[in-house]
Write an enzyme that holds these catalytic residues in place. Structure first.
Site, PDB file in Angstrom:
ATOM      1  N   PRO A  81       0.833  -1.203   0.000  1.00 49.26           N
ATOM      2  CA  PRO A  81       0.000   0.000   0.000  1.00 49.26           C
ATOM      3  C   PRO A  81       0.871   1.257   0.000  1.00 49.26           C
ATOM      4  CG  PRO A  81       0.089  -0.965   2.195  1.00 49.26           C
ATOM      5  CD  PRO A  81       0.794  -1.922   1.269  1.00 49.26           C
ATOM      6  N   SER A 110      -4.129   1.874  -0.690  1.00 54.32           N
ATOM      7  CA  SER A 110      -3.956   2.612   0.571  1.00 54.32           C
ATOM      8  C   SER A 110      -5.219   3.387   0.950  1.00 54.32           C
ATOM      9  CB  SER A 110      -2.798   3.604   0.401  1.00 54.32           C
ATOM     10  OG  SER A 110      -2.768   4.528   1.470  1.00 54.32           O
ATOM     11  N   TYR A 133      -6.023   2.690   7.666  1.00 54.39           N
ATOM     12  CA  TYR A 133      -5.547   3.465   8.820  1.00 54.39           C
ATOM     13  C   TYR A 133      -6.757   3.676   9.707  1.00 54.39           C
ATOM     14  CZ  TYR A 133      -0.899   4.715   7.007  1.00 54.39           C
ATOM     15  OH  TYR A 133       0.397   4.682   6.570  1.00 54.39           O
ATOM     16  N   THR A 159      -2.598  -1.039   9.188  1.00 61.15           N
ATOM     17  CA  THR A 159      -1.221  -0.585   9.438  1.00 61.15           C
ATOM     18  C   THR A 159      -1.122  -0.082  10.871  1.00 61.15           C
ATOM     19  OG1 THR A 159      -0.915  -0.039   7.125  1.00 61.15           O
ATOM     20  CG2 THR A 159       0.572   1.030   8.673  1.00 61.15           C
ATOM     21  N   LYS A 232      -0.059  -4.950   9.581  1.00 59.48           N
ATOM     22  CA  LYS A 232       1.172  -4.527   8.895  1.00 59.48           C
ATOM     23  C   LYS A 232       1.981  -3.630   9.811  1.00 59.48           C
ATOM     24  CE  LYS A 232       2.711  -1.985   4.764  1.00 59.48           C
ATOM     25  NZ  LYS A 232       3.027  -0.623   5.181  1.00 59.48           N
ATOM     26  N   SER A 254       7.086  -5.425   8.833  1.00 55.56           N
ATOM     27  CA  SER A 254       7.345  -4.196   8.068  1.00 55.56           C
ATOM     28  C   SER A 254       7.828  -3.104   9.002  1.00 55.56           C
ATOM     29  CB  SER A 254       6.038  -3.734   7.388  1.00 55.56           C
ATOM     30  OG  SER A 254       6.236  -2.491   6.719  1.00 55.56           O
ATOM     31  N   HIS A 256       7.725  -0.082   7.486  1.00 53.09           N
ATOM     32  CA  HIS A 256       7.190   0.996   6.654  1.00 53.09           C
ATOM     33  C   HIS A 256       8.259   1.476   5.663  1.00 53.09           C
ATOM     34  CE1 HIS A 256       3.263   3.245   7.231  1.00 53.09           C
ATOM     35  NE2 HIS A 256       3.760   3.924   6.215  1.00 53.09           N
ATOM     36  N   ARG A 259      10.292   4.423   6.870  1.00 48.35           N
ATOM     37  CA  ARG A 259       9.710   5.774   6.830  1.00 48.35           C
ATOM     38  C   ARG A 259       9.176   6.243   8.183  1.00 48.35           C
ATOM     39  NH1 ARG A 259       8.619   7.043   1.471  1.00 48.35           N
ATOM     40  NH2 ARG A 259       6.774   8.311   1.818  1.00 48.35           N
ATOM     41  N   ASP A 287       7.966  -6.865   3.987  1.00 46.26           N
ATOM     42  CA  ASP A 287       8.329  -5.876   2.961  1.00 46.26           C
ATOM     43  C   ASP A 287       9.530  -5.072   3.441  1.00 46.26           C
ATOM     44  OD1 ASP A 287       7.520  -3.747   4.615  1.00 46.26           O
ATOM     45  OD2 ASP A 287       5.700  -3.319   3.491  1.00 46.26           O
ATOM     46  N   ARG A 291      14.131  -5.712  -4.022  1.00 42.83           N
ATOM     47  CA  ARG A 291      14.400  -5.125  -5.342  1.00 42.83           C
ATOM     48  C   ARG A 291      14.756  -6.170  -6.401  1.00 42.83           C
ATOM     49  NH1 ARG A 291      12.342  -2.033  -2.634  1.00 42.83           N
ATOM     50  NH2 ARG A 291      13.003   0.046  -1.954  1.00 42.83           N
TER      51      ARG A 291
HETATM   52  C1  FMN Z   1       5.443   6.901  -1.100  1.00 40.25           C
HETATM   53  C2  FMN Z   1       5.049   5.862  -0.093  1.00 40.25           C
HETATM   54  C3  FMN Z   1       3.800   5.918   0.496  1.00 40.25           C
HETATM   55  C4  FMN Z   1       3.425   4.949   1.424  1.00 40.25           C
HETATM   56  N1  FMN Z   1       2.143   4.986   1.929  1.00 40.25           N
HETATM   57  C5  FMN Z   1       1.757   4.005   2.770  1.00 40.25           C
HETATM   58  C6  FMN Z   1       0.405   3.960   3.218  1.00 40.25           C
HETATM   59  O1  FMN Z   1      -0.419   4.786   2.849  1.00 40.25           O
HETATM   60  N2  FMN Z   1       0.077   2.952   4.075  1.00 40.25           N
HETATM   61  C7  FMN Z   1       0.966   2.002   4.493  1.00 40.25           C
HETATM   62  O2  FMN Z   1       0.619   1.112   5.262  1.00 40.25           O
HETATM   63  N3  FMN Z   1       2.256   2.015   4.049  1.00 40.25           N
HETATM   64  C8  FMN Z   1       2.654   2.973   3.209  1.00 40.25           C
HETATM   65  N4  FMN Z   1       3.936   2.956   2.725  1.00 40.25           N
HETATM   66  C9  FMN Z   1       4.861   1.873   3.127  1.00 40.25           C
HETATM   67  C10 FMN Z   1       4.773   0.691   2.145  1.00 40.25           C
HETATM   68  O3  FMN Z   1       3.520   0.041   2.259  1.00 40.25           O
HETATM   69  C11 FMN Z   1       5.847  -0.358   2.418  1.00 40.25           C
HETATM   70  O4  FMN Z   1       5.807  -0.757   3.769  1.00 40.25           O
HETATM   71  C12 FMN Z   1       7.265   0.096   2.063  1.00 40.25           C
HETATM   72  O5  FMN Z   1       7.270   0.990   0.976  1.00 40.25           O
HETATM   73  C13 FMN Z   1       8.102  -1.125   1.731  1.00 40.25           C
HETATM   74  O6  FMN Z   1       9.407  -0.793   1.492  1.00 40.25           O
HETATM   75  P1  FMN Z   1      10.030  -0.598   0.010  1.00 40.25           P
HETATM   76  O7  FMN Z   1       9.511   0.697  -0.494  1.00 40.25           O
HETATM   77  O8  FMN Z   1      11.500  -0.561   0.299  1.00 40.25           O
HETATM   78  O9  FMN Z   1       9.627  -1.774  -0.846  1.00 40.25           O
HETATM   79  C14 FMN Z   1       4.334   3.917   1.796  1.00 40.25           C
HETATM   80  C15 FMN Z   1       5.589   3.870   1.187  1.00 40.25           C
HETATM   81  C16 FMN Z   1       5.952   4.817   0.244  1.00 40.25           C
HETATM   82  C17 FMN Z   1       7.302   4.703  -0.413  1.00 40.25           C
END
Ligand code: FMN
Length: 363
Positions: A81, A110, A133, A159, A232, A254, A256, A259, A287, A291
């Protein structure tokens, strides 16, 4: 949109992405929390782990197909997502979903998608999951759940690792703001942050966190819907028992994508701990930093039933639109098949810890 000839791997799409998008979008999509230590750790964990092949294995009938939550799955790959696909493509999540279904890939929409989940569902025949969320008002959370159910989503991904935003210094330095026109239609009509009354004190502790979900809310959610709920953002094996007790039907290891909280460990490093704690009772997904097909094989070897892929999908969407995402997903599928072929593992049931160099089978 034309896929560049030299885009033959996820890394190539990332390189082209950075040539095409502005600094703010690059920081939002490519960036991570604080110093990016967890984001780097996610990748480094895969690079540090090596594969051990078996030679001359009979590969007749080889397949990467499996089942997840009772559904047949062509490849153990799911689009993670991610918010705001319209930042990089005018059709946003509809384009991503079209590409996912062309390649037999499942996709998670998402809560913060830039296209309503019902509209995404109409753009695809492929299986969709909905990422949830929890909202400050339980009635709003239920509205989201019903929107996902009505759209035909097959699972909810709650999440749980972002009750507040992480420290996003990279976005702050780049001055990232959502452009006008990129909205969050799933949240239309819901109270959102406005419901959290201004309160004196810390904006962190007295802000959104005051209405953040707890284990009791997870149990409540699982009772409200016939859809399976996956959690998640689990990183600690100690959270496995409460997850199972609350009624979760799956766990996604995860951080995230690095992030939220920086300096968390790599997901690949905690995956076996969570898998051991789950002891086969639920499917475990992972996750963060995936890559290559070899990364997918390593995650499966450590007990993941499937992986989620995040940023590479948005890179490919920005660079090549529907064709780019379909190509990227096909590249990952082919790389996984090649990795299975060259390690002598005809099916996913044959992928266990013995495919990893230096990892004891029971470790
Ligand atoms: C631009 C962006 C937006 C994201 N938005 C969400 C979100 O709305 N909800 C969520 O659970 N995770 C969000 N994520 C996290 C991703 O679901 C995921 O956990 C993560 O990108 C996995 O790592 P990777 O980008 O290295 O593959 C976001 C990630 C990115 C890069």
């Amino acid at each position: 949109m034309i896929v560049p000839q030299d885009a033959v791997s996820a890394a190539d799409y990332e390189r082209h992405f950075h040539l095409r998008v502005d600094r703010g979008v690059a920081a939002y999509i490519g960036g991570a929390g604080a110093d990016g230590i967890t984001q780097q750790a996610n990748r480094a964990a895969y690079d540090c782990l090596h594969l051990m092949p078996r030679a001359l294995v009979d590969m007749a009938g080889a397949t990467a197909a499996s089942h997840l939550l009772g559904q047949p799955m062509a490849y153990p790959i799911i689009v993670a997502p991610m918010a705001h696909h319209r930042l990089v493509h005018p059709e946003g999540e509809m384009a991503t979903a079209a590409a996912a279904s062309m390649t037999g890939t499942w996709m998670t929409v998402s809560t913060q998608a830039s296209v309503a989940v019902g509209e995404v569902a109409r753009a695809t025949r492929g299986p969709l999951w909905f990422q949830l969320y929890a909202q400050p008002r339980p009635a709003d959370t239920l509205t989201l759940v019903r929107r996902a159910e009505d759209a035909g989503c097959r699972a909810l991904v709650l999440t749980i690792d972002a009750p507040v935003n992480g420290i996003r210094n990279m976005e702050q330095r780049a001055g990232f703001r959502l452009p006008p026109g990129v909205t969050t239609p799933n949240l239309e009509g819901l109270a959102g942050d406005d419901f959290v009354p201004a309160h004196p004190g810390s904006p962190v502790f007295q802000g959104m966190l005051r209405t953040a979900p707890t284990w009791a809310d997870v149990a409540w959610l699982c009772r409200q819907t016939p859809l399976p709920v996956l959690l998640k953002g689990i990183m600690n094996p100690l959270d496995v028992e409460p997850a199972i007790a609350a009624g979760a039907r799956g766990i996604i290891v995860s951080n995230h994508g690095g992030r939220t909280l920086d300096t968390l460990p790599a997901t690949l490093d905690v995956l076996p701990l969570v898998v051991d704690a789950v002891a086969g009772r639920l499917p475990v997904l992972v996750d963060g930093g995936i890559r290559r097909g070899t990364d997918i094989l390593k995650a499966l070897a450590l007990g993941a039933r499937a992986v989620m892929v995040g940023r590479p999908v948005l890179h490919a969407l920005a660079v090549g639109g529907v064709a780019g995402v379909a190509h990227l997903l096909t590249v990952l599928q082919t790389e996984l098949e090649v990795a299975m072929a060259l390690t002598g593992r005809p099916t996913l049931a044959d992928v266990d810890r013995t495919v990893l160099h230096g990892v004891a089978p029971g470790a």
